[in-house]
Every structure is written in C-alpha cells, then in structure tokens.
Design an enzyme around this catalytic site. Structure first.
Site, PDB file in Angstrom:
ATOM      1  N   ASP A   9       0.868  -1.165   0.000  1.00 59.07           N
ATOM      2  CA  ASP A   9       0.000   0.000   0.000  1.00 59.07           C
ATOM      3  C   ASP A   9       0.916   1.229   0.000  1.00 59.07           C
ATOM      4  OD1 ASP A   9      -2.300   1.640   0.347  1.00 59.07           O
ATOM      5  OD2 ASP A   9      -1.990   1.628   2.523  1.00 59.07           O
ATOM      6  N   ASP A  11      -0.273   4.946   1.179  1.00 58.01           N
ATOM      7  CA  ASP A  11      -0.572   5.864   2.275  1.00 58.01           C
ATOM      8  C   ASP A  11      -0.482   5.162   3.630  1.00 58.01           C
ATOM      9  OD1 ASP A  11      -2.645   8.381   0.880  1.00 58.01           O
ATOM     10  OD2 ASP A  11      -1.654   6.805  -0.241  1.00 58.01           O
TER      11      ASP A  11
END
Length: 213
Positions: A9, A11
């Site tokens: 991922d 963020d």
C-alpha cells in the site's frame, strides 16, 4: 516464508501521510475528510461510499497533485529505501497497490526505483487549465474489493504474493489467496491486527522483511 511478488500500500505504509487528507487540509476541510478516510480504512463504511464524495468536495487541481507528490517523498516511512533495495537484490517483483491518486504516487515509485507499470492506483483527470475534472470511476481501486482484484491479476501461484498495508482495504487481498502483513508503524488499526496473517507495529518498514524474505 518467501514470496515472488511483494505488494505495498502507499498511504500510511510507504509514506507517513494519507494523501486525500493532505489535499483536504490544503483546501481547508481536513477534519471532515479525516473522519471519512478513517471510516473506510477501519471498515466501517465501504470505500466507494466515500471515494467520490471526498474528491467532489476537494476538487484537487494539477498543482495540488504535484504538491502531494512531493509530500509523499518528503514523508517517506523510515526504512522504505532499505526494504526496496533488499527486495531488488533478491530479484523480487515489487508493486504498489493503492486507492490513492496515480499521478501523485508515480514520483514516489520512481524515487524507489519502481517502473510505472508496477504502480496500480486511481487516475485523475484535469481540464486544460489544470482544474479538476474527474477521476477514473471504473478503477477497481476506488471500490471495496479492488485490491483483491489487482492481486488476482498479479498472483502466480497460491501463496506466492504478499500484500503489506495499514488498512481494512489491504486485508481484502486475502480473498485472492494472498498472504497479508499488517503494518502499524504509522497508524495502528485493531481491525488490521485482527485480520492480518502477520502484523508489525514498526515504526520502520524494515520490520516486514522478516516475514517476506
């Protein structure tokens, strides 16, 4: 365990920020957006219930996206460069799978030595004057289950792909037969602790290497 395909991922995993929240703060509506983001990342509401709403309110222009791209790099999580170097030395196939905005994430990927076609995120469209037009509404990554869909495309054999992230949406990769590592070095979410196959609280991303190499 050893995995051929390693997915991250963006963020609160590769970078310490939540991009959409930073855009909201820049537009003077930070607290409202943070509540919506937290609700989606903790699995309280479906991602699609807040995705369009957030962008319609913020309407980020091209200058805002360029600013955010710089912030992603400036706020990179401790140990990220070391992790990407270690994975490159092992000839691992590395991808970023994010519900964030593609143009803001691509410079971070380049900074980490990742090719553009290994970045899976949501495209954003601008008018000729750089003002916000729309986003890629057909992208699976703007909807619940999207990360599982991308993982299914990438997975080569059962258990050969691992997804590392901080939110409920990252845990969806298990639906594709992927192993999931929860990273709590930026935000510690109980729902991720409960759902992940493995969990590390960081704060350095180097802590994930013990699970993936």
């Amino acid at each position: 365990m050893s995995f051929e395909v390693i997915c991250f991922d963006c963020d609160s995993t590769l970078s310490k920020i939540e991009g959409i929240d930073e855009l909201a703060r820049r537009a003077g509506m930070g607290e409202e957006m943070s509540r919506l983001t937290d609700a989606a990342m903790n699995g309280l509401v479906p991602l699609e219930a807040v995705y369009e709403q957030r962008l319609a309110l913020i309407r980020p222009d091209s200058d805002s996206i360029d600013w955010l791209a710089g912030l992603y790099i400036e706020e990179v999580v401790d140990g990220v460069k070391d992790v990407f170097t270690a994975l490159a030395l092992q000839n691992k196939e590395v991808h970023i799978i994010s519900g964030g905005l593609l143009q803001a994430i691509l410079p971070l990927a380049k900074h980490l030595g990742l090719p553009e076609n290994h970045v899976h995120a949501v495209d954003i469209y601008f008018n000729k004057d750089g003002s916000y037009q729309n986003y890629e509404q057909s992208s699976p990554l703007s909807k619940t289950g999207g990360k599982a869909e991308i993982c299914r495309r990438l997975i080569k054999s059962q258990g050969s792909l691992v997804m590392i992230g901080d939110g409920k949406t990252d845990m969806e990769a298990r639906q594709a037969g992927a192993c999931v590592i929860g990273f709590g070095g930026v935000i510690d979410r109980p729902v991720v602790r409960d759902l992940a196959d493995f969990y590390t609280s960081g704060p350095s991303l180097v802590s994930v290497l013990a699970y993936i190499l």
